[in-house]
Design a protein around this motif. Structure first.
Motif, PDB file in Angstrom:
ATOM      1  N   MET A  95     -48.586 -93.701  30.523  1.00 57.94           N
ATOM      2  CA  MET A  95     -47.058 -94.121  30.692  1.00 57.94           C
ATOM      3  C   MET A  95     -46.507 -94.507  29.005  1.00 57.94           C
ATOM      4  SD  MET A  95     -47.010 -96.004  33.169  1.00 57.94           S
ATOM      5  CE  MET A  95     -45.826 -98.131  33.094  1.00 57.94           C
ATOM      6  N   MET A  96     -45.479 -94.119  28.421  1.00 61.54           N
ATOM      7  CA  MET A  96     -44.268 -93.809  27.129  1.00 61.54           C
ATOM      8  C   MET A  96     -43.618 -94.739  27.082  1.00 61.54           C
ATOM      9  SD  MET A  96     -44.300 -89.977  27.371  1.00 61.54           S
ATOM     10  CE  MET A  96     -43.477 -89.515  29.040  1.00 61.54           C
ATOM     11  N   ARG A  97     -43.762 -95.264  26.142  1.00 55.37           N
ATOM     12  CA  ARG A  97     -42.681 -96.644  25.600  1.00 55.37           C
ATOM     13  C   ARG A  97     -41.613 -96.090  24.142  1.00 55.37           C
ATOM     14  NH1 ARG A  97     -44.565-102.833  25.679  1.00 55.37           N
ATOM     15  NH2 ARG A  97     -45.620-102.308  23.190  1.00 55.37           N
ATOM     16  N   PHE A  98     -40.435 -95.787  24.523  1.00 56.40           N
ATOM     17  CA  PHE A  98     -39.738 -95.463  23.679  1.00 56.40           C
ATOM     18  C   PHE A  98     -38.839 -96.833  23.486  1.00 56.40           C
ATOM     19  CE2 PHE A  98     -40.387 -91.895  25.845  1.00 56.40           C
ATOM     20  CZ  PHE A  98     -41.781 -91.439  25.320  1.00 56.40           C
ATOM     21  N   ARG A  99     -38.658 -96.786  22.501  1.00 53.08           N
ATOM     22  CA  ARG A  99     -37.416 -97.467  21.653  1.00 53.08           C
ATOM     23  C   ARG A  99     -35.909 -97.369  21.118  1.00 53.08           C
ATOM     24  NH1 ARG A  99     -41.690-101.072  20.041  1.00 53.08           N
ATOM     25  NH2 ARG A  99     -41.975-101.748  21.932  1.00 53.08           N
ATOM     26  N   PHE A 100     -35.173 -97.400  21.332  1.00 54.17           N
ATOM     27  CA  PHE A 100     -33.838 -96.973  20.225  1.00 54.17           C
ATOM     28  C   PHE A 100     -32.912 -98.167  20.649  1.00 54.17           C
ATOM     29  CE2 PHE A 100     -32.609 -96.212  24.970  1.00 54.17           C
ATOM     30  CZ  PHE A 100     -31.986 -97.012  25.311  1.00 54.17           C
ATOM     31  N   ALA A 101     -31.517 -97.513  19.466  1.00 56.21           N
ATOM     32  CA  ALA A 101     -30.639 -98.963  19.435  1.00 56.21           C
ATOM     33  C   ALA A 101     -29.062 -98.015  19.457  1.00 56.21           C
ATOM     34  CB  ALA A 101     -31.364 -99.148  17.787  1.00 56.21           C
ATOM     35  N   ILE A 102     -28.127 -98.691  19.938  1.00 52.75           N
ATOM     36  CA  ILE A 102     -27.256 -98.315  20.340  1.00 52.75           C
ATOM     37  C   ILE A 102     -26.199 -99.221  18.428  1.00 52.75           C
ATOM     38  CG2 ILE A 102     -27.450 -97.243  21.891  1.00 52.75           C
ATOM     39  CD1 ILE A 102     -25.629 -99.253  23.597  1.00 52.75           C
ATOM     40  N   PRO A 103     -25.513 -98.756  18.541  1.00 48.72           N
ATOM     41  CA  PRO A 103     -24.028 -99.124  17.539  1.00 48.72           C
ATOM     42  C   PRO A 103     -23.593-100.475  18.402  1.00 48.72           C
ATOM     43  CG  PRO A 103     -23.251 -96.850  17.748  1.00 48.72           C
ATOM     44  CD  PRO A 103     -24.551 -96.730  18.085  1.00 48.72           C
ATOM     45  N   ASN A 113     -20.840 -97.600  27.953  1.00 49.66           N
ATOM     46  CA  ASN A 113     -21.266 -96.810  29.386  1.00 49.66           C
ATOM     47  C   ASN A 113     -22.169 -95.708  29.534  1.00 49.66           C
ATOM     48  OD1 ASN A 113     -20.097 -99.691  30.336  1.00 49.66           O
ATOM     49  ND2 ASN A 113     -18.062 -98.528  31.242  1.00 49.66           N
ATOM     50  N   VAL A 114     -23.766 -96.377  29.552  1.00 51.44           N
ATOM     51  CA  VAL A 114     -24.474 -94.749  29.415  1.00 51.44           C
ATOM     52  C   VAL A 114     -25.022 -94.208  30.330  1.00 51.44           C
ATOM     53  CG1 VAL A 114     -24.875 -95.750  26.909  1.00 51.44           C
ATOM     54  CG2 VAL A 114     -26.456 -96.341  28.442  1.00 51.44           C
ATOM     55  N   LYS A 152     -26.715 -95.407  35.352  1.00 51.78           N
ATOM     56  CA  LYS A 152     -25.729 -95.085  34.687  1.00 51.78           C
ATOM     57  C   LYS A 152     -25.677 -97.335  34.778  1.00 51.78           C
ATOM     58  CE  LYS A 152     -22.157 -91.538  36.757  1.00 51.78           C
ATOM     59  NZ  LYS A 152     -21.349 -91.557  37.721  1.00 51.78           N
ATOM     60  N   LEU A 153     -25.566 -97.406  32.884  1.00 52.90           N
ATOM     61  CA  LEU A 153     -25.554 -98.554  32.955  1.00 52.90           C
ATOM     62  C   LEU A 153     -24.646 -99.606  31.877  1.00 52.90           C
ATOM     63  CD1 LEU A 153     -29.002-100.170  32.008  1.00 52.90           C
ATOM     64  CD2 LEU A 153     -28.290 -97.366  31.927  1.00 52.90           C
ATOM     65  N   THR A 154     -24.565-100.357  31.712  1.00 52.00           N
ATOM     66  CA  THR A 154     -23.727-100.641  30.223  1.00 52.00           C
ATOM     67  C   THR A 154     -24.902-101.425  29.073  1.00 52.00           C
ATOM     68  OG1 THR A 154     -21.436-101.225  31.503  1.00 52.00           O
ATOM     69  CG2 THR A 154     -21.902-102.135  29.544  1.00 52.00           C
ATOM     70  N   LEU A 155     -24.352-101.185  28.017  1.00 54.64           N
ATOM     71  CA  LEU A 155     -26.320-101.417  27.578  1.00 54.64           C
ATOM     72  C   LEU A 155     -25.131-102.357  26.052  1.00 54.64           C
ATOM     73  CD1 LEU A 155     -28.616 -98.305  27.248  1.00 54.64           C
ATOM     74  CD2 LEU A 155     -28.726-100.781  28.672  1.00 54.64           C
ATOM     75  N   ALA A 156     -25.627-103.610  26.414  1.00 58.02           N
ATOM     76  CA  ALA A 156     -24.979-103.906  24.616  1.00 58.02           C
ATOM     77  C   ALA A 156     -25.569-103.374  23.784  1.00 58.02           C
ATOM     78  CB  ALA A 156     -26.012-105.630  24.778  1.00 58.02           C
ATOM     79  N   ALA A 157     -24.999-103.848  22.404  1.00 57.96           N
ATOM     80  CA  ALA A 157     -25.416-103.313  20.943  1.00 57.96           C
ATOM     81  C   ALA A 157     -26.611-103.782  20.712  1.00 57.96           C
ATOM     82  CB  ALA A 157     -24.229-103.718  19.784  1.00 57.96           C
ATOM     83  N   GLY A 158     -27.924-102.276  19.948  1.00 64.99           N
ATOM     84  CA  GLY A 158     -28.663-103.318  19.757  1.00 64.99           C
ATOM     85  C   GLY A 158     -30.217-102.714  20.306  1.00 64.99           C
ATOM     86  N   VAL A 159     -31.060-103.073  20.202  1.00 62.84           N
ATOM     87  CA  VAL A 159     -32.195-102.411  20.346  1.00 62.84           C
ATOM     88  C   VAL A 159     -32.745-102.594  22.224  1.00 62.84           C
ATOM     89  CG1 VAL A 159     -34.983-102.200  20.493  1.00 62.84           C
ATOM     90  CG2 VAL A 159     -33.219-103.263  18.508  1.00 62.84           C
ATOM     91  N   HIS A 160     -33.203-101.033  22.944  1.00 61.68           N
ATOM     92  CA  HIS A 160     -33.434-101.030  24.422  1.00 61.68           C
ATOM     93  C   HIS A 160     -34.886-100.238  24.283  1.00 61.68           C
ATOM     94  CE1 HIS A 160     -29.139-102.586  25.612  1.00 61.68           C
ATOM     95  NE2 HIS A 160     -28.431-101.419  24.350  1.00 61.68           N
ATOM     96  N   VAL A 168     -37.646 -83.591  30.287  1.00 63.77           N
ATOM     97  CA  VAL A 168     -36.582 -83.955  29.221  1.00 63.77           C
ATOM     98  C   VAL A 168     -36.282 -85.548  29.431  1.00 63.77           C
ATOM     99  CG1 VAL A 168     -33.626 -83.755  28.893  1.00 63.77           C
ATOM    100  CG2 VAL A 168     -35.650 -81.317  29.048  1.00 63.77           C
ATOM    101  N   ILE A 169     -35.527 -86.029  27.982  1.00 59.53           N
ATOM    102  CA  ILE A 169     -35.585 -87.559  28.165  1.00 59.53           C
ATOM    103  C   ILE A 169     -34.045 -87.433  27.164  1.00 59.53           C
ATOM    104  CG2 ILE A 169     -36.708 -87.768  25.785  1.00 59.53           C
ATOM    105  CD1 ILE A 169     -36.864 -90.379  27.307  1.00 59.53           C
ATOM    106  N   GLY A 170     -32.813 -88.096  28.019  1.00 63.36           N
ATOM    107  CA  GLY A 170     -31.936 -87.931  26.448  1.00 63.36           C
ATOM    108  C   GLY A 170     -30.621 -89.383  26.927  1.00 63.36           C
ATOM    109  N   VAL A 171     -30.004 -89.643  25.808  1.00 64.60           N
ATOM    110  CA  VAL A 171     -29.097 -90.903  26.613  1.00 64.60           C
ATOM    111  C   VAL A 171     -28.139 -89.920  26.604  1.00 64.60           C
ATOM    112  CG1 VAL A 171     -27.832 -93.191  25.955  1.00 64.60           C
ATOM    113  CG2 VAL A 171     -30.517 -92.822  25.819  1.00 64.60           C
ATOM    114  N   ALA A 172     -26.470 -90.185  27.378  1.00 70.71           N
ATOM    115  CA  ALA A 172     -25.037 -89.534  27.279  1.00 70.71           C
ATOM    116  C   ALA A 172     -24.771 -91.001  27.472  1.00 70.71           C
ATOM    117  CB  ALA A 172     -25.088 -88.996  27.811  1.00 70.71           C
ATOM    118  N   ASP A 173     -23.181 -91.150  26.886  1.00 76.25           N
ATOM    119  CA  ASP A 173     -21.873 -91.073  27.119  1.00 76.25           C
ATOM    120  C   ASP A 173     -21.371 -91.406  28.360  1.00 76.25           C
ATOM    121  OD1 ASP A 173     -18.651 -91.310  27.485  1.00 76.25           O
ATOM    122  OD2 ASP A 173     -19.135 -92.283  24.999  1.00 76.25           O
TER     123      ASP A 173
END
Length: 485
Positions: free
Chosen positions: A384-392, A396-397, A438-446, A464-469
């Motif tokens: 298991m690996m837990r990553f955290r990221f924030a979007i401003p 839709n990502v 594909k999902l919509t993420l609110a501003a803040g930490v995920h 490979v891990i990533g987040v795109a528009d």
């Protein structure tokens, strides 16, 4: 024969081959085409030509044209919105301040792709009859988004195409290309194999099978696999344009690029040999993809020829900057909370609710393409690996986790996707099934919780891990990773 006629033959041959193959890009093959199917009413826009049009427009604006990797890097950021494979990785790297040649190496799963080779013709047209100079031009371009065989493919083609301005013998043309790349490279060995097999066997399907058996790749855009297909078309086409582009295209895989490459080289060697029936359906109008922005391209292939000849008259200066040492930027480093969840096995996962145990450790990974040792994951366990990221801002990502291993992914505590092994293709325009959400993420930490377990038998568990528009499919570069909860 004039250089202009050969340059125009190059672009007409490229447009015809690319238009033939574009509907079949990525098809496994073999195919059985003998002409356009469907029959077009115009040339089909293609990145094979688009990026060369961009380079021509950039250079044409300079009073004293300079061919320089840093100039190309700026042009990528200002004018290119392609999300494809190595293009997307390179654009992301450039946004993070990773400049060429490191932008082509750093964290780039597609570094051996065909993306630079297919934009080699402009360098031959700017250095006709000078293979070494054409190859040096091509290297400055290719190092933005490739390394190794990805660069060698561009150098090989630029040199071969340059030689084709003054030489009609295909073997001499191929040897000119080989002269500018390492003889022990995978690409050089694949090319020599292909020439030998084409001399030994007149059945193109048999030669195709030999290429796939020895040099095949699960990545359908791999340069080492595809360049031999283009050469097979030229060698077995025996001077017939239709046979040349169809043999290349019928090999499948990156069919538009192989047919376009074979057509371009044919067009330089013998522009008068392209039959009118192949040209009648594509015309002379230059169509550029919508992802090329901020330029006014020539309206016709003829005007593109004139633009390139005007650049050549100014004798472009090659300027290869000093390569500085590479340091991973903090924005391309990922931290994850990691631990073993056990017992778990894929065949009956409904019995389990995988979570991250309290005894986790924090690991730091350089880049988004990474791996762990398979022996770190005990039998019947999930790493298991837990990553955290924030979007401003709300967005839709697309969230992607691509691995050939057994994987499960949760986003903000909700199960998102997973699969029991499969191919790697970590590109936001063609990732494999069940490797994204594909999902919509609110501003803040995920929170992104990933589980991975061995299934391939390999020593390393790769991903490979990533987040795109979601709209552009370009990597999001305003994400802040490694944030606290």
């Amino acid at each position: 024969m004039s250089d202009r006629k050969k340059i125009l033959g190059c672009w007409l041959g490229k447009a015809a081959g690319g238009t033939l193959g574009q509907p079949y890009e990525g098809c496994e093959g073999p195919l059985a085409l003998t002409f356009y199917d469907p029959v077009p009413t115009d040339m089909i826009p293609n990145d094979d030509l688009d990026l060369q049009v961009l380079w021509a427009c950039v250079l044409a604006k300079m009073e004293n044209p300079v061919i320089n990797r840093e100039i190309f890097a700026r042009a990528w950021l200002e004018h290119v919105e392609f999300c494809y494979d190595e293009y997307g990785f390179a654009i992301r790297n450039l946004h993070h301040g990773v400049m060429p040649p490191h932008s082509g190496v750093c964290d780039n799963w597609f570094k051996d792709g065909l993306g630079a080779a297919i934009r080699s013709e402009i360098w031959a047209c700017l250095a006709p009859g000078n293979p070494e100079l054409a190859a040096r031009y091509a290297r400055e371009d290719a190092c933005v988004d490739h390394t190794g065989d990805g660069i060698y493919a561009a150098q090989f083609l630029a040199a071969a195409e340059s030689m084709a301005f003054i030489e009609n013998d295909l073997i001499k043309i191929i040897n000119a290309g080989l002269s500018v790349i390492p003889a022990d490279s995978r690409l050089a060995r694949a090319i020599r194999d292909t020439v030998k097999w084409c001399e030994e066997c007149t059945d193109s399907l048999i030669v195709r099978s030999r290429i796939l058996d020895k040099w095949g790749s699960e990545n359908f855009t791999d340069a080492v696999m595809n360049l031999p297909f283009a050469l097979l078309g030229l060698l077995h086409g025996k001077g017939d344009f239709g046979a040349t582009v169809c043999i290349a295209c019928n090999c499948g895989k990156d069919a538009d690029c192989t047919a376009a490459t074979a057509g371009a080289l044919y067009g330089i060697i013998n522009p008068d040999g392209i039959p009118e029936k192949w040209l009648a359906y594509i015309g002379d109008r230059l169509l550029v993809s919508k992802e090329i922005v901020g330029i006014t391209p020539p309206e016709t292939l003829g005007e593109l020829c004139d633009m390139i000849m005007a650049i050549a008259d100014k004798k472009p200066m090659l300027q290869a900057p000093e390569t500085l040492p590479f340091h991973w930027p903090d924005t391309l480093k990922l931290q994850a909370e990691c631990a073993i969840f056990s017992p778990w096995f894929a065949a009956d996962e409904n019995r389990f609710s995988p979570c991250l145990p309290d005894n986790f450790i924090i690991r730091e990974f350089n880049g988004f393409h990474n791996s762990i040792n398979a022996d770190e994951v005990p039998l019947n366990s999930l790493y298991m690996m837990r990553f955290r990221f924030a979007i401003p801002e709300r967005k839709n990502v697309i969230v992607m986790f691509n691995s050939p291993e057994n994987t499960r992914v949760w986003i903000d505590g909700e199960y998102a996707f997973g699969r029991e092994g499969g191919r790697m293709a970590p590109s936001f325009h063609r990732y494999p099934l069940n490797q994204s959400k594909k999902l919509t993420l609110a501003a803040g930490v995920h929170e992104l919780l990933v589980g991975i377990a061995p299934i391939t038998g390999k020593d390393k568990l790769e991903w490979v891990i990533g987040v795109a528009d979601a709209a552009t499919r370009l990597w999001l570069t305003d994400i802040k990773w490694n944030v606290k909860k």
